[in-house]
Structure formats: C-alpha cells, structure tokens
Enzyme design. Sequence first.
Site, PDB file in Angstrom:
ATOM      1  N   ASP A   1     -29.126  51.044 -35.617  1.00 55.43           N
ATOM      2  CA  ASP A   1     -30.522  50.622 -35.617  1.00 55.43           C
ATOM      3  C   ASP A   1     -31.490  51.731 -36.007  1.00 55.43           C
ATOM      4  O   ASP A   1     -31.266  52.892 -35.705  1.00 55.43           O
ATOM      5  CB  ASP A   1     -30.909  50.139 -34.217  1.00 55.43           C
ATOM      6  CG  ASP A   1     -30.219  48.832 -33.880  1.00 55.43           C
ATOM      7  OD1 ASP A   1     -30.041  48.026 -34.801  1.00 55.43           O
ATOM      8  OD2 ASP A   1     -29.857  48.637 -32.723  1.00 55.43           O
TER       9      ASP A   1
ATOM     10  N   ASP B   1     -34.133  48.866 -24.231  1.00 56.46           N
ATOM     11  CA  ASP B   1     -33.778  47.686 -25.026  1.00 56.46           C
ATOM     12  C   ASP B   1     -34.671  46.480 -24.729  1.00 56.46           C
ATOM     13  O   ASP B   1     -34.682  45.521 -25.495  1.00 56.46           O
ATOM     14  CB  ASP B   1     -32.309  47.298 -24.798  1.00 56.46           C
ATOM     15  CG  ASP B   1     -31.364  48.108 -25.679  1.00 56.46           C
ATOM     16  OD1 ASP B   1     -31.851  48.869 -26.533  1.00 56.46           O
ATOM     17  OD2 ASP B   1     -30.135  47.976 -25.516  1.00 56.46           O
TER      18      ASP B   1
ATOM     19  N   ARG C   1     -23.549  52.177 -34.218  1.00 62.56           N
ATOM     20  CA  ARG C   1     -23.466  53.433 -33.464  1.00 62.56           C
ATOM     21  C   ARG C   1     -22.263  53.498 -32.528  1.00 62.56           C
ATOM     22  O   ARG C   1     -21.716  54.572 -32.292  1.00 62.56           O
ATOM     23  CB  ARG C   1     -24.718  53.602 -32.607  1.00 62.56           C
ATOM     24  CG  ARG C   1     -25.903  54.117 -33.334  1.00 62.56           C
ATOM     25  CD  ARG C   1     -26.875  54.764 -32.378  1.00 62.56           C
ATOM     26  NE  ARG C   1     -26.294  55.890 -31.697  1.00 62.56           N
ATOM     27  CZ  ARG C   1     -26.257  57.121 -32.177  1.00 62.56           C
ATOM     28  NH1 ARG C   1     -26.737  57.370 -33.357  1.00 62.56           N
ATOM     29  NH2 ARG C   1     -25.719  58.095 -31.483  1.00 62.56           N
TER      30      ARG C   1
ATOM     31  N   LYS D   1     -22.809  43.271 -25.038  1.00 63.03           N
ATOM     32  CA  LYS D   1     -22.560  44.006 -26.284  1.00 63.03           C
ATOM     33  C   LYS D   1     -22.361  45.502 -25.996  1.00 63.03           C
ATOM     34  O   LYS D   1     -21.456  46.129 -26.516  1.00 63.03           O
ATOM     35  CB  LYS D   1     -23.754  43.813 -27.226  1.00 63.03           C
ATOM     36  CG  LYS D   1     -23.880  44.821 -28.363  1.00 63.03           C
ATOM     37  CD  LYS D   1     -25.230  44.649 -29.014  1.00 63.03           C
ATOM     38  CE  LYS D   1     -25.669  45.692 -29.979  1.00 63.03           C
ATOM     39  NZ  LYS D   1     -25.091  46.981 -30.059  1.00 63.03           N
ATOM     40  N   ASN D   2     -23.250  46.065 -25.148  1.00 62.07           N
ATOM     41  CA  ASN D   2     -23.199  47.505 -24.892  1.00 62.07           C
ATOM     42  C   ASN D   2     -22.000  47.912 -24.054  1.00 62.07           C
ATOM     43  O   ASN D   2     -21.751  49.092 -23.847  1.00 62.07           O
ATOM     44  CB  ASN D   2     -24.489  47.977 -24.215  1.00 62.07           C
ATOM     45  CG  ASN D   2     -25.666  47.964 -25.176  1.00 62.07           C
ATOM     46  OD1 ASN D   2     -25.485  47.912 -26.387  1.00 62.07           O
ATOM     47  ND2 ASN D   2     -26.875  47.990 -24.645  1.00 62.07           N
TER      48      ASN D   2
END
Length: 419
Positions: free
Chosen positions: A119, A308, A95, A25-26
């Site tokens: 978040d 995370d 973000r 995802k990142n």
Amino acid sequence: MASLDRFRVVGGARLHGEVGVTGAKNSVLKLMAASLLASGTTTITNVPEIADVEIMSDLLTRLGCTVVHNGSTVTIDVPAQPGHRADYDLVRKMRASINVLGPLVARIGQAEVALPGGDAIGSRGLDFHIKGLETLGAKAHIEHGYVIAEAPHGLVGAAIELDFPSVGATENIMTAAVLATGVTTIDNAAREPDLVDLGEFLISMGANIQGLGTPLITITGVAQLNPTTHATIPDRIITGTWAFAAAMTLGDITIHGARAKDLELPLEKLASAGAIITTTADGIRVRMDSRPQAIDVSTLPYPGFPTDLLPMVIALNSIADGHSLVTENVFESRFMFVNELSRLGAQISVDGHHASIDGVAELSGAPVEATDIRAGAGLILAALVSDGETTIDQAFHVDRGYPNFAEQLCSLGAKVSRE
C-alpha cells in the site's frame, strides 16, 4: 484491467441486517508464511477469500510448497528443503511477503527476499527486522533490491529491544527465534491480536513462547517444530469497518464472528459518537439513531486506536456534528486519502500528521480513487452518506482486504455495484 475496475455507489441507504466476519488478513498471511518452519502438511482454517491469500500461495508454491485451497481451508505441504528466494514480481504486490524471512533463516539458514511493496501509505523500513536477525547471529544486508540473510550455523537466542513496537519486526524475530539455540527476549514487542494469533500458531507447532499480548515476549528455542492445524482469528479491521458503517448510515448491523475484546478502543469511541453497541452470542450489534457526534482520535499501536481504521473515523467525522482532530502516529502517508474525501465535499485540513475536520450534514457524490485497502473502504462508507452517485476507482485495493464487500453491502440495503 484492474484500473478499469470500480465501485459505483448510490448514497442514502441506512444499512440494516446481519454480516459475518471472515478470518483476519493481517493474521492469515503470517500464518501461511510461518508454515515454512515445519516440513509436512499444515492446515489453516477460517481463511478469507482475498487476493493477498492468492499471492502468498503463489509465493509459497515458488518456494517448493504445495498449496491447496478448499473453501475457507488452506493446506500447505512444506518440503524438507524449501527454496530460499522470494522474487520481486510477487513480493512487490504485498508487504506480508517479508514474513517468510524469519522462518527461512531459522529453518534453512538462508533467505533472499525482495524488498516489499503493497500500500501507498508511507515508508516502512526493514531496519528493525534486519537488526533483530543480526542480533540473533545472522548476517544480513540489502543488495540489488533484496534482503539477503544467512545463518549457516544456526541462530542463537539474544535480548532484543525494539525502538518501536513494529508488528512485522516482532513477527520476523519471533518466527526466527523459535528454532534458535537458547532464549530470546523481545522487549517493546507488538501486542496486536494478529501477532498473538501467530504466536499461538507457533505454540501449536511445538514452540515455547511466553508473554504474548504483553510488551515482553520470551522465546525458548526448540530443535524442531511440527505441522499443525489452526483457525485464523476474526478480522478486527473488517469488524470495525462494519461498526463504522452502521454508525455513519444511521443503521443497525449485527456482526457475527466479531471479537469485541480486540476492538475495545474503537468501540468506545463509537459509543461516544452516539452508537448503541451490544454484544451478541457470537459477535456485536451496532445501532445508530441520530447523527454521530464528532470524535477525536489518535492512532497508536495496539491496544491503541488502529491506523487501519483511520479512514473510517475520518469519514465518520466528515459527516458528524461538530469539529474533530484526528492524529496519525503510525504511517506518514495515511492522509493521501483525505484529498479524495475532500472531492466529496468533506471539510478537512491536514497539518503534518493532524487532520482537522468540520462535519457537514451530507457529502455529495463524485468520482474518487482508492489509494490503498483501507482508504478504499473508507471512501465507500463516505459514498454511502453522499447525495447522488459516487464512483471509486482502483477497486482491486479493496478486494485485497474485504472479501465480497459490494455483495455484503447490498445485502444490508446499500446500492453498490462493480463495473
């Protein structure tokens, strides 16, 4: 609708079996944003099926791109002149939207990007992003909730030193500098595998970048970039989540597609908790035969322990044998999650950015609420080692980072349902 969506978990299962890890995802969201740097069709493979990918697709579509999903492949057709305004209604959800800032300023000389949401884990200011772009010659300011940046005559390479190795700032500066005139250096740059993946994506487009994965990145600007095809790296946070799930439930999970080298410190910590970790042909296997031993952890930028995975390590320590201290050095509000974990009977006291944890033999089921993606996953792991039933509200947070999480847990023997 979203608030009615919850996970229901019946505790007590030992997770056993095999899972696969999707693309990160990142990383993928940043790759999608960076596709704006070249007109034509860029293809990204190993794309996870998560809500954030949809949001980024919508954002790129509004900027004039044509985005097509086909399974785990996304193609992005970028026009010769993309739009320059990223609206609040999309940006507030995620973000990573801020990652269109660098590419747009570099490519078309202007960008208006709403201040991002995402978040609830603390304020992450954009000072480093803005200062970096200004050092490259852009005029940038915040007005009416938008970051407005202009560089009508292009960007010029410069020496930039970051006060903190911010991943987002390093990414925005790097994606802006690839089309700048001359040489840019980023000192105290982020070193995360996701950032390296973005750099390799840019290199495949024709960028000239040296020093990825080190604190000093050197970028020599080029006149133009070309579309590319690139496979997203595996998600190390999902990998870590499965590894902690195996350790907490006294399980035995083989994780396909995992890259152990991206998780050296978390795996080392799990081994000191008692986990037996072996590498396989295409990933890792994590097995736990006895109650975990408590482990002390401090989060730090890569190669430190990832913030995370903080909820996972706190969840593990809450049922571990012994006392532990967990320190959060990256985000100030990560510990919101602790209040929810305490409702399950965890013995945790928080002082500033330290959580002091006394392990208990078993947690007890109760209704809790996810406050962000990783907190949601951490609560689900805690629910697996709780007596009775636990419901986790705000399930949509988990969907933003974990594709088919409930189904995968069920395939390993857990009793998890959505309602």
